[in-house]
Design a protein around this motif. Sequence first.
Motif, PDB file in Angstrom:
ATOM      1  N   ARG A  83       9.124  -9.523 -13.552  1.00 13.10           N
ATOM      2  CA  ARG A  83       9.370  -9.008 -14.897  1.00 13.10           C
ATOM      3  C   ARG A  83      10.363  -7.838 -14.840  1.00 13.10           C
ATOM      4  O   ARG A  83      11.541  -8.033 -15.079  1.00 13.10           O
ATOM      5  N   LEU A  84       9.913  -6.666 -14.511  1.00 12.67           N
ATOM      6  CA  LEU A  84      10.851  -5.544 -14.420  1.00 12.67           C
ATOM      7  C   LEU A  84      11.697  -5.645 -13.158  1.00 12.67           C
ATOM      8  O   LEU A  84      12.771  -5.076 -13.064  1.00 12.67           O
ATOM      9  N   ALA A  85      11.178  -6.365 -12.172  1.00 14.72           N
ATOM     10  CA  ALA A  85      12.016  -6.682 -11.011  1.00 14.72           C
ATOM     11  C   ALA A  85      12.751  -7.964 -11.350  1.00 14.72           C
ATOM     12  O   ALA A  85      12.206  -8.846 -12.008  1.00 14.72           O
ATOM     13  N   GLU A  86      13.999  -8.044 -10.924  1.00 10.58           N
ATOM     14  CA  GLU A  86      14.723  -9.279 -11.166  1.00 10.58           C
ATOM     15  C   GLU A  86      14.519 -10.193  -9.977  1.00 10.58           C
ATOM     16  O   GLU A  86      14.335 -11.387 -10.108  1.00 10.58           O
ATOM     17  N   SER A  87      14.537  -9.572  -8.793  1.00 11.02           N
ATOM     18  CA  SER A  87      14.247 -10.326  -7.582  1.00 11.02           C
ATOM     19  C   SER A  87      13.609  -9.387  -6.569  1.00 11.02           C
ATOM     20  O   SER A  87      13.772  -8.166  -6.651  1.00 11.02           O
ATOM     21  N   VAL A  88      12.858  -9.986  -5.643  1.00 10.18           N
ATOM     22  CA  VAL A  88      12.208  -9.228  -4.586  1.00 10.18           C
ATOM     23  C   VAL A  88      12.401 -10.021  -3.306  1.00 10.18           C
ATOM     24  O   VAL A  88      11.939 -11.160  -3.211  1.00 10.18           O
ATOM     25  N   GLU A  89      13.130  -9.461  -2.348  1.00 14.43           N
ATOM     26  CA  GLU A  89      13.463 -10.216  -1.133  1.00 14.43           C
ATOM     27  C   GLU A  89      13.103  -9.442   0.126  1.00 14.43           C
ATOM     28  O   GLU A  89      13.308  -8.238   0.202  1.00 14.43           O
ATOM     29  N   PRO A  90      12.577 -10.150   1.131  1.00 18.24           N
ATOM     30  CA  PRO A  90      12.290  -9.492   2.414  1.00 18.24           C
ATOM     31  C   PRO A  90      13.500  -9.568   3.351  1.00 18.24           C
ATOM     32  O   PRO A  90      14.394 -10.385   3.133  1.00 18.24           O
ATOM     33  N   ASN A  91      13.501  -8.718   4.375  1.00 18.45           N
ATOM     34  CA  ASN A  91      14.471  -8.943   5.458  1.00 18.45           C
ATOM     35  C   ASN A  91      13.885  -9.995   6.397  1.00 18.45           C
ATOM     36  O   ASN A  91      12.792 -10.530   6.148  1.00 18.45           O
ATOM     37  N   ALA A  92      14.568 -10.277   7.505  1.00 20.48           N
ATOM     38  CA  ALA A  92      14.201 -11.416   8.347  1.00 20.48           C
ATOM     39  C   ALA A  92      12.776 -11.302   8.895  1.00 20.48           C
ATOM     40  O   ALA A  92      12.042 -12.293   8.942  1.00 20.48           O
ATOM     41  N   ASP A  93      12.362 -10.092   9.315  1.00 23.84           N
ATOM     42  CA  ASP A  93      11.021  -9.984   9.901  1.00 23.84           C
ATOM     43  C   ASP A  93      10.016  -9.350   8.927  1.00 23.84           C
ATOM     44  O   ASP A  93       8.955  -8.889   9.331  1.00 23.84           O
ATOM     45  N   ALA A  94      10.365  -9.338   7.663  1.00 22.69           N
ATOM     46  CA  ALA A  94       9.457  -8.858   6.616  1.00 22.69           C
ATOM     47  C   ALA A  94       8.986  -7.425   6.849  1.00 22.69           C
ATOM     48  O   ALA A  94       7.858  -7.068   6.543  1.00 22.69           O
ATOM     49  N   THR A  95       9.870  -6.589   7.402  1.00 23.35           N
ATOM     50  CA  THR A  95       9.520  -5.183   7.576  1.00 23.35           C
ATOM     51  C   THR A  95      10.182  -4.326   6.500  1.00 23.35           C
ATOM     52  O   THR A  95       9.921  -3.135   6.404  1.00 23.35           O
ATOM     53  N   LYS A  96      11.074  -4.928   5.749  1.00 26.81           N
ATOM     54  CA  LYS A  96      11.714  -4.190   4.658  1.00 26.81           C
ATOM     55  C   LYS A  96      11.928  -5.131   3.485  1.00 26.81           C
ATOM     56  O   LYS A  96      12.430  -6.239   3.654  1.00 26.81           O
ATOM     57  N   TRP A  97      11.513  -4.693   2.302  1.00 29.08           N
ATOM     58  CA  TRP A  97      11.682  -5.514   1.103  1.00 29.08           C
ATOM     59  C   TRP A  97      12.636  -4.813   0.146  1.00 29.08           C
ATOM     60  O   TRP A  97      12.615  -3.589   0.029  1.00 29.08           O
ATOM     61  N   PRO A 131      10.884  -0.001   2.973  1.00 30.29           N
ATOM     62  CA  PRO A 131      10.521  -0.290   4.360  1.00 30.29           C
ATOM     63  C   PRO A 131       8.998  -0.207   4.530  1.00 30.29           C
ATOM     64  O   PRO A 131       8.338   0.568   3.831  1.00 30.29           O
ATOM     65  N   LEU A 132       8.466  -1.032   5.420  1.00 30.92           N
ATOM     66  CA  LEU A 132       7.013  -1.051   5.645  1.00 30.92           C
ATOM     67  C   LEU A 132       6.687  -0.519   7.021  1.00 30.92           C
ATOM     68  O   LEU A 132       7.522  -0.547   7.926  1.00 30.92           O
ATOM     69  N   THR A 133       5.474  -0.045   7.213  1.00 32.39           N
ATOM     70  CA  THR A 133       5.069   0.444   8.523  1.00 32.39           C
ATOM     71  C   THR A 133       4.559  -0.691   9.404  1.00 32.39           C
ATOM     72  O   THR A 133       4.300  -0.507  10.582  1.00 32.39           O
ATOM     73  N   MET A 134       4.409  -1.878   8.824  1.00 34.18           N
ATOM     74  CA  MET A 134       4.093  -3.078   9.610  1.00 34.18           C
ATOM     75  C   MET A 134       4.626  -4.285   8.846  1.00 34.18           C
ATOM     76  O   MET A 134       4.791  -4.217   7.629  1.00 34.18           O
ATOM     77  N   PRO A 135       4.929  -5.378   9.548  1.00 34.39           N
ATOM     78  CA  PRO A 135       5.500  -6.515   8.837  1.00 34.39           C
ATOM     79  C   PRO A 135       4.513  -7.108   7.829  1.00 34.39           C
ATOM     80  O   PRO A 135       3.313  -7.156   8.096  1.00 34.39           O
TER      81      PRO A 135
END
Lengths: 265, 531
Positions: free
Chosen positions: B79-93, B151-155
Amino acid sequence: MRAELGLDRPAVIRYLDWLGHVVRGDFGVSYASGRPVADVVADRFGNSLVLGLAALAVLVPLAVGLGLWTGLRAGRRGDRLVSGTALGLAAVPEFVTGAVLMLVFAGGLGWLPAVSLLGAGQGPLDEPAVLVLPVLTLVSVCLAQNLRLVRAGVAEAARSEAVEAARLNGVPERRVALRLVLPAGLGPAVPMLARSATYLLGGALVAESLFGYPGLAALLVDATASRDVPVVQAVALLGAALAVTANLAADLAVPLLDPVQRHPR
Amino acid sequence: MGIAAGGALAACGGGGEEPAATEASATPRKGGKLRAAFIGGSAESTDPTLAANVGIDYVRARLVWDTLGELDGGKAVWRLAESVEPNADATKWTVRVRQGVTFSDGRQLTAKDVLFSLRTLVEKRSPQGGFITHLDLKNARAKDARTVELPLTMPDGFFDLALAHSMFVFPDGTKDLTKAVGSGPYTLKKWQAGRSGILVPRADYWDGDNGGPYLDELELVSVTDAAARLSGLKSGQFGYAGGLGLTAVRTERGNDALRIELPPKDLWVDLTLTMNRGLKPFTDERVVRAVKLALDRESLVRTVTLGQGEAGNDLVGAHQPYFDTGIAQTAHDPEQAKKLLSEAGADGLAVTIRTSNYDYGTEESAAAAVPMLAKAGIKASLDKVPAADYYSDFKTILGTPLQTAAYHPNPLPLMIRTYYGSTAPFPLTGTKDAAQADPLIAAMNRATGEKERAARVADVQEYLHEHGGDALFARVPTVSGAAAATHGVKPRGYADYPSRAVAAPPPGWALVRRPPRSRGCGPNSAWTGPR
């Protein structure tokens, strides 16, 4: 968190601390809502007070009037009819009475609201219709015991020597009933009325939750379920204060009614 | 966790509007007033970080504050996000923020607002914030006006489901959260805790092209008692009421004046007998299996759920996208259960079921399970606990071999993390089997891409079905009702649960208790997880 809530200190100290604040009018802050307890309770107490006073305003004249009427004709058909009806109503639990009233007046006839809704910022006096069904429910529950006590007192007083003497002296029956029989007959019923007042003013739980009325008793249940101790404490304190006040008022009222107690030999 | 819980709450359809249409006209009609009743409570607030704690607050919040995304049938709809994408190892969205959205005070929505909101939801320990505690707040940043890097502290390959889960957005730098403005279809005109809130539509709502907001005025009324909500609906005081209790399905059958509505099955509540695999006698897998086989699920559905629910297959999150439907339904086989018990040397086994009526069906199902267990040769007794005390002592919960539980719906992978494995905040089935379960759950957390995600969730489910300690026997719907003239109110998100006082749970989490069922509204959550 323990330190923040002061739970690391002994219970006695915490109690004294609470008491010290209460004396200064500070009831603390509700755990559940973070609002000052005094605000939370005051709003609900106001609503319960209105409901209770409305119920009392119906209950007292009805109990006294019918009690006098039935007491004077104790054992006769009119007495049996009224007493029987009142006892029958008292025998039905509040939630049944309330549900039946709701079914008839809200569901069937559509005259009154089923839920005692109060909008934001509204008090019960803005929407008096919301009071009708809860008041009827409460009166039907409390009527019998008060009526029966008035009736018993009146019946006994009516047989007393003073009353007989007055009648023999030709004092009109109306005057006998109102001036002699009623004051003497009310004496024993006053403490019961006080107890009813405490019950009604302190929040009548079943009626409040059945009709969704935002009163004190509903708050107490809510606060208990959520272990909101400051609110529970404040409501309990208020209930105790009400009980003491009502009983004190009753004790003071009895001598006013009864000449014998007013003029000790 | 949950923001718990089971549907029935209806925070409205798509744009958060509740169209007042008639059945005849398939398209909603504009205009009109709706008064709707939901469960309230002493904890009511207009603070969006507290909104997931009380039913009525959640509904109001969904109308006032739009969310980054929402879950529809378990899938993220942005909704308020248009898109939400992870990087390759899902440590940063990376969240791309929608353009052209304004708050009700006229401010434009920017990436800074999104970042501030997420940070606040975590820092204020809101239930939904509990799902994103692995967000690296120090390094999260608004890259430009429309891009947020998280960025996440774990994938975490399922971080999108968490972000779609009731993440309310309010302006950057909001000091007094109780007065926070939103970008939703309605604004709050008047409100009093425990009474009602009056909402009026916005003319400049960003998603107005989809039709909403339809109503001229919407009043949300707080009614604590489920019976009172139903009475008000029947007498015409309300156009809609949430949390009615299952009995209403039967009592109102044939009442033309109203429609009883059940949420889609992915929003139902899971009822389970929870065995702690770390405590005797459930350390022996054969005993666990025997209990699962001993339960007559069809009979429990008929009695406990009044025939309105469905049988469970010992797995949470049925009917959601990643639910593995290929796993065979656990049978009802008391003879086999007896055999397994005797192999385990557990003939004449005696157990105690800890239970309480804190949620719909918990105490009833425990009582109904006793004779079923007896048929398999297990002597069961009940330990009934007052509802408000049930979850107050976390140590007792984790030290109880057998107890009832009601899991409120959340995205399936997030539910798995919440209840299973050694890092779970609510490991009711124990953590003794961490050596087997943890690697599977870690692999699930790392998975990216739909195929990989489905496969890894399926792995965990297969393990849980075979070895897990949950005998999840039934699923129960929440119930709401609409007056004949009210249409288009849809259950969205997870709210129907009044939650209460906060105990002291494991770090970063809180338990939220609900009041006794008699005052609550049908199936409600026992806890709303992460805080």
